[in-house]
Design a protein around this motif. Structure first.
Motif, PDB file in Angstrom:
ATOM      1  N   ARG A 131      30.872  87.724  60.161  1.00 28.78           N
ATOM      2  CA  ARG A 131      32.060  88.047  59.378  1.00 28.78           C
ATOM      3  C   ARG A 131      31.695  88.256  57.917  1.00 28.78           C
ATOM      4  N   LEU A 132      30.882  87.368  57.373  1.00 23.54           N
ATOM      5  CA  LEU A 132      30.482  87.470  55.971  1.00 23.54           C
ATOM      6  C   LEU A 132      29.580  88.682  55.736  1.00 23.54           C
ATOM      7  N   ALA A 133      28.687  88.954  56.680  1.00 27.09           N
ATOM      8  CA  ALA A 133      27.767  90.074  56.523  1.00 27.09           C
ATOM      9  C   ALA A 133      28.503  91.413  56.519  1.00 27.09           C
ATOM     10  N   TRP A 134      29.341  91.637  57.522  1.00 23.58           N
ATOM     11  CA  TRP A 134      30.020  92.924  57.650  1.00 23.58           C
ATOM     12  C   TRP A 134      31.098  93.111  56.591  1.00 23.58           C
ATOM     13  N   ALA A 135      31.562  92.040  55.992  1.00 24.71           N
ATOM     14  CA  ALA A 135      32.535  92.159  54.904  1.00 24.71           C
ATOM     15  C   ALA A 135      31.923  92.840  53.684  1.00 24.71           C
TER      16      ALA A 135
END
Length: 204
Positions: A131-135
């Motif tokens: 979630r944090l990466a693709w954000a």
């Protein structure tokens, strides 16, 4: 089938490299754990968390770095570091995301303390990391894991949507014999060899 002998004092591991090219947009499972961003940790605090999570799996790369080299990485604004906390605020894991390569995110380190294993927390942590990466609007997320990691690690990454893309064999001196990690850590991997007489003191 062939066997390759290793000298006493060395360890070998099979490293598997994974990548993900599309956001799986999978929901993050519920968990009593939470992520706490760690802003510019000092070298001592970082190594303490790194050792807490990784000693069981012989994580040692950051422990063998001098302070200047280590801080150049962990203080980079494109490197995000999180501590995993349980409901009581106790640190029980870590996550490090590296965005220094344009358009990409590497899961540099991701793990939980051994007593948190087998409870579904690993799936939660990987989902939070994604979630944090693709954000950050990346086009590729990647990581590597090896046969020294938790036995469920590879299956967890595949289940999360990662694709294995290549393998390699890594050889390195046993960090326990070099004095970087205690002799009693990683009991699942017997020590073969003797302590190096010039072994450095473990980093604080």
């Amino acid at each position: 089938m062939a066997l390759t002998a290793l000298p006493d004092g060395e360890i070998a591991a099979i490293v598997t490299f994974f990548e993900m090219l599309e956001n799986p947009r999978a929901p993050v499972p519920a968990s009593p754990l939470s992520l706490q961003a760690v802003e510019k940790p000092d070298a001592i605090a970082y190594r303490s968390l790194f050792r807490l999570v990784g000693a069981r799996w012989l994580w040692f790369s950051r422990l063998s770095m001098d302070d200047e080299t280590l801080c150049a990485i962990i203080h980079d604004p494109k490197v995000d570091i999180y501590a995993v906390a349980d409901g009581g605020g106790r640190r029980v894991g870590m996550l490090e995301l590296d965005f220094r390569e344009k358009g990409q995110c590497e899961f540099s380190f991701l793990g939980l303390v051994p007593e948190m294993s087998g409870k579904g927390h690993g799936r939660w942590l990987v989902a939070e990391a994604l979630r944090l990466a693709w954000a950050r609007k990346v086009s590729r997320v990647h990581l590597h894991s090896c046969t020294l990691d938790h036995p469920a690690a590879l299956a967890t990454y595949v289940r999360a949507g990662f694709t294995p893309v290549r393998r390699a064999i890594e050889r390195f001196p046993d960090p326990r014999l070099l004095g970087i990690l205690p002799m009693d850590c990683a009991p699942q991997l017997p020590v073969l060899g003797t302590v190096t007489s010039s072994a450095p003191r473990p980093a604080s």
